[in-house]
Design an enzyme around this catalytic site. Structure first.
Site, PDB file in Angstrom:
ATOM      1  N   GLY A   1       1.107  -9.876   4.113  1.00 44.96           N
ATOM      2  CA  GLY A   1       0.122  -8.798   4.099  1.00 44.96           C
ATOM      3  C   GLY A   1       0.239  -7.793   5.226  1.00 44.96           C
ATOM      4  N   LYS A   2       1.414  -7.662   5.858  1.00 45.87           N
ATOM      5  CA  LYS A   2       1.566  -6.684   6.945  1.00 45.87           C
ATOM      6  C   LYS A   2       1.221  -5.275   6.497  1.00 45.87           C
ATOM      7  CE  LYS A   2       5.846  -7.095   8.161  1.00 45.87           C
ATOM      8  NZ  LYS A   2       6.191  -8.090   7.158  1.00 45.87           N
ATOM      9  N   THR A   3       1.804  -4.850   5.372  1.00 42.67           N
ATOM     10  CA  THR A   3       1.583  -3.483   4.909  1.00 42.67           C
ATOM     11  C   THR A   3       0.135  -3.287   4.484  1.00 42.67           C
ATOM     12  OG1 THR A   3       3.889  -3.352   4.198  1.00 42.67           O
ATOM     13  CG2 THR A   3       2.385  -1.696   3.323  1.00 42.67           C
TER      14      THR A   3
ATOM     15  N   LYS B   1       7.657   2.394   9.318  1.00 42.84           N
ATOM     16  CA  LYS B   1       8.201   1.053   9.074  1.00 42.84           C
ATOM     17  C   LYS B   1       9.710   1.241   9.048  1.00 42.84           C
ATOM     18  CE  LYS B   1       8.233  -3.038   6.206  1.00 42.84           C
ATOM     19  NZ  LYS B   1       7.406  -3.955   5.411  1.00 42.84           N
TER      20      LYS B   1
ATOM     21  N   SER C   1      13.251  -3.991   3.262  1.00 42.09           N
ATOM     22  CA  SER C   1      14.102  -4.610   2.247  1.00 42.09           C
ATOM     23  C   SER C   1      13.367  -4.601   0.916  1.00 42.09           C
ATOM     24  CB  SER C   1      14.456  -6.050   2.636  1.00 42.09           C
ATOM     25  OG  SER C   1      15.195  -6.092   3.833  1.00 42.09           O
TER      26      SER C   1
ATOM     27  N   GLU D   1       5.175  -0.772  11.846  1.00 39.70           N
ATOM     28  CA  GLU D   1       5.186  -2.023  11.084  1.00 39.70           C
ATOM     29  C   GLU D   1       6.579  -2.633  11.128  1.00 39.70           C
ATOM     30  OE1 GLU D   1       4.758  -3.781   6.565  1.00 39.70           O
ATOM     31  OE2 GLU D   1       3.914  -1.810   6.996  1.00 39.70           O
ATOM     32  N   GLY D   2       6.637  -3.884  11.495  1.00 41.83           N
ATOM     33  CA  GLY D   2       7.905  -4.591  11.519  1.00 41.83           C
ATOM     34  C   GLY D   2       8.346  -4.986  10.120  1.00 41.83           C
TER      35      GLY D   2
ATOM     36  N   GLY E   1       9.518  -8.439   7.737  1.00 37.81           N
ATOM     37  CA  GLY E   1       9.541  -9.895   7.668  1.00 37.81           C
ATOM     38  C   GLY E   1       8.696 -10.557   8.735  1.00 37.81           C
TER      39      GLY E   1
ATOM     40  N   SER F   1      -4.782 -12.139   6.624  1.00 34.80           N
ATOM     41  CA  SER F   1      -4.900 -11.429   5.356  1.00 34.80           C
ATOM     42  C   SER F   1      -5.022 -12.456   4.234  1.00 34.80           C
ATOM     43  CB  SER F   1      -3.672 -10.540   5.144  1.00 34.80           C
ATOM     44  OG  SER F   1      -3.737  -9.867   3.912  1.00 34.80           O
TER      45      SER F   1
END
Length: 250
Positions: A14-16, A37, A41, A117-118, A120, A177
């Site tokens: 849930g990063k994004t 970002k 991938s 945002e990283g 993975g 998240s």
């Protein structure tokens, strides 16, 4: 405020979703926000609007155009695998130093708040030797760690915290998240992780696109100087501004 790096315990937690929610929250507070970002991938140009950079652009109120996608995520790969493998399958390689320089340029050019945002989890490989954690260490930005509420997340989260603390990283908050369909209630996950670190914020899962984020899900705690001031669990030592490391005070 300046720049914040958003990382995670793993992929698809849930990063994004968190980044887009935080963008909306900060914009509602009147901040000028930008987000990048650098590496993504599983990018399908035909589905750009629903891709990670597309979701960030939508939250920023920007058009999802090839130019904006390129500006947001210069390193894009089609296969949904680790970036090093995705790049190799396309006969490419990721220059980690260039990724760091790209982020540093964005930091220097920010108007108010920049979210990075990283990709993975915190140690996903970028090349044969380095991981996204090397990028975080080079930038030395305050971090937000995103995790899910799935079964097994407690161990994954505490392991990630241990890796970050051993490198003296500055962690602003942990955001849980909600994982759709998880047998573990979100509140239970938040309560358990809160025994080891603070602040821990639970974010219920809602549709990302078109979301009305009028209510504050707790993001205010990230920037509140009075949050995270609790002493170590044994009551000794100075107050901790950042989340307590797993096992501290024992």
């Amino acid at each position: 405020m300046s720049a914040i790096f958003i990382t995670a315990t793993g992929t698809d937690v849930g990063k994004t979703y968190v980044a887009a929610s935080l963008i909306r929250h900060l914009r509602q507070l009147g901040h000028s926000v930008d987000a990048i970002k650098p590496i993504v991938s599983g990018f399908d140009p035909a589905q750009a609007a629903t891709s990670d950079p597309g979701i960030l652009l939508e939250a920023l109120g920007l058009p999802v155009t090839p130019e904006e996608i390129e500006r947001t995520s210069p390193w894009r790969f089609r296969d949904p695998v680790s970036p090093d493998l995705a790049a190799a399958r396309e006969g490419r390689r990721i220059d980690v130093d260039q990724v760091v320089a790209f982020c540093q340029d964005a930091i220097a050019q920010r108007r108010d708040v920049l979210l990075i945002e990283g990709v993975g989890g915190i140690m996903v490989p970028l090349d044969r030797e380095r991981t996204i954690l090397d990028v975080m260490m080079a930038l030395r930005l305050p971090l937000i760690l995103v995790t899910g509420s799935y079964l097994g997340t407690i161990s994954h989260t505490l392991t990630a915290l241990d890796a970050l603390y051993r490198r003296d990283m500055n962690l602003l908050a942990i955001i849980v998240s909600e994982t759709p369909g998880s047998p573990v209630p979100l509140d239970d996950v938040v309560a358990t992780i809160s025994r080891f670190a603070e602040p821990v914020i639970g974010l219920p899962r809602r549709p990302v696109r078109g979301e009305n984020s009028g209510g504050d899900p707790g993001f205010g705690r990230i920037f509140d100087p009075n949050v995270g001031q609790a002493p170590w669990r044994d009551g000794q030592g100075p107050p901790a501004r950042r989340p307590r490391p797993p096992g501290s005070g024992r």
